[in-house]
Design an enzyme around this catalytic site. Sequence first.
Site, PDB file in Angstrom:
ATOM      1  N   ASP A   1       0.817  -1.209   0.000  1.00  0.00           N
ATOM      2  CA  ASP A   1       0.000   0.000   0.000  1.00  0.00           C
ATOM      3  C   ASP A   1       0.855   1.264   0.000  1.00  0.00           C
ATOM      4  OD1 ASP A   1      -1.975  -1.846   0.343  1.00  0.00           O
ATOM      5  OD2 ASP A   1      -2.864  -0.911   2.116  1.00  0.00           O
TER       6      ASP A   1
ATOM      7  N   HIS B   1       3.778  -2.171   3.201  1.00  0.00           N
ATOM      8  CA  HIS B   1       3.870  -0.836   2.601  1.00  0.00           C
ATOM      9  C   HIS B   1       5.232  -0.693   1.936  1.00  0.00           C
ATOM     10  CE1 HIS B   1       0.780  -0.546   5.711  1.00  0.00           C
ATOM     11  NE2 HIS B   1       0.233   0.400   4.974  1.00  0.00           N
TER      12      HIS B   1
END
Length: 500
Positions: free
Chosen positions: A315, A459
Site C-alpha cells: 500500500d 507498505h
Amino acid sequence: MPARGSRTKLIRKKQSKPEVCISKKRIVVRFIILFFIVIAAGLLIFVHLQFNQQLMRQPTPLSDEKYYFTDSRYSEIRSKFVIRQTSREKVSIEYPITKNNKINKTIAQVITRADRDFRYTATNVLTFNQPMTETISYQITHNNPAALSIIVNIKQDMHGAHPVSLTHFWTFDKKSGEVISLNDLTEQSEKATREIVAAARNNINETIKQRQQAELDLNETITQETLSNFVITDGGNSLAWPIGQASLLPSAYGEMTIKVPIAAVAKYLQNPTARKLANIPKPPEPKPKPEPTPAPATPAPAPTTGNKVIALTFDDGPGPHTAHLLDILDQYGAKATFFLIGSKVSGQASIVRSIQARGHQLGNHSWSHPELPKLPVDQIASEIDRTNDAIKQATGVTPAILRPPYGAVNGVVLEQLRLRGMSSILWSVDTRDWADRNSDIVCSRAVAGAQPGAIILMHDIHQTSVGAVPCILSALKQQGYSFVTVKGLLGNTTPGVGYP
Ligand code: NI
C-alpha cells in the site's frame, strides 16, 4: 605340602614341558581377550559419555538470546520480541504485552510451552546442517473497550515430514482478563449456542464444497466445546475460528477459517454481553446492508483456495523503493498487488507502468488517503475516480479493486465501489510494518501469519518493508507457497463486496 612336591616333580619331568606351555599360552590368550574387552568397554563408555554430553549441551548459550520491546500499532499493546540464532535454531517470537497481566500470562503460557517443545527437539535431535526454525507472532482481530480478540500463529520447522503450523486464539474480557467463551457470548443460552455452532458447521460445509473435498460428518468434532474459543473479526461483524491443520478437521483438509457473520445469528445475540463485545444489529429492522455481508464472509470464493498461494499486497506507493521491490519479486518469480495513492501516480508514471508490465496487479488506495466513511458521498466518489483515472492514464488499465485507507469501509463506500464494478480488499495478515521499521520483525510476522489464501499487508514506501521481502519469499517458498495477485487468489471479485 604333598601337592607342592608333586608339582615340583612334574616340572622336572621332561615330557611335562609342552603341557606347561599350553597353560601359559592360554593365560596369555585370555589376557589378550580380557585386554580387548576392557578396551572395547572403555571405548563404549567413552563414546556414550561423549554422545550424552553432546545431547546435554544447550544449543544456544543464553548470550545468543536477544529481546527487545517494540510498539505494535494496536492501541495499548506492545510486543516483546525474542530472537535466538545459532547453528541449531533460528527463532523469533513475538509476545503481545497488553495492560492486563492475566491476558499476557494466558498467552505467554501457550507460547512458552510451544517454544519449550521446539527447543527440546532442537536440543535433542541431531540434525545435519540446517538450523531448525521457529516463528511465533500474533494478530489482533478485534480491540474495543470491552474485548480483545487475538490469534497466535506458531510455525516450527524441525526437519520433520511436515512443518508444524498451529494457531491459538481467544477473545478476552479486557477488564477481568478472563477468556470469553461462546457460552459467555450467548449468556449461557443453550439454544443460541447451538444455532451458532450450526452456522459454523454450515460455513465449513460450504468451504469444503468450494474446495471440492469430500463431505465430513461434523457433529462429533464441531461442538460448543471445540468452538468455545473464538475471535471477533471484520470490524466487529463476524465470529471466526481460525483452525490450524489437523486441529479439528482431518489433516487433509488443511487450515481453515470458520466464519459466521454476526448479522446471520444476530437473533441469538440480543444480550448485553454480546452487545458490549461486537456489533449486534437489532433484529426487528434488518438493514438492507447486512445482505451482502454473508457473501464475503465465506472465506475467499476462489479457484485457488486451499492451495498454498499467498497474495502479498503493498500500500501507499509508489515510492522510492518500489523499483527495487519489483526486482526482488522478479528474482523469486512472485506476483503481488500494489494499492496506489492516486496523487502519487502521475509523477511516477513509469514505475506504475513497470508494475503493470511485470505482471503485478494495480489497485486503488484513494487519492489522498482519508478515512472514506467519514467523507460525504461525492468526495468518496472523487477519491476513487481521480485515482482510477490517474492509473488508467499511466497504464491503460482501470483498477477493479480498492483498499480503503485504514481498512475503513462501510455500506456507502461499498455502494460507490459497486457502481464502478469494484470491490474492497482488506487483508488477513497485518505485518504492522509501518509501526516497526525492522525487516526481521516484518518478516517473522508475515511468515508466522501465512496460511493458504492469506492476504498480507505491507507498505513499499518503507525501506525496511522492502528489505523484509527476500526473507518472506524465501521462507514461504521453502514451505511450498507461491505468490499471486489478489485476482490470482480470489478470481474476479464481486462488485460492491468487501473481501475477506
Ligand atoms: Ni495506506
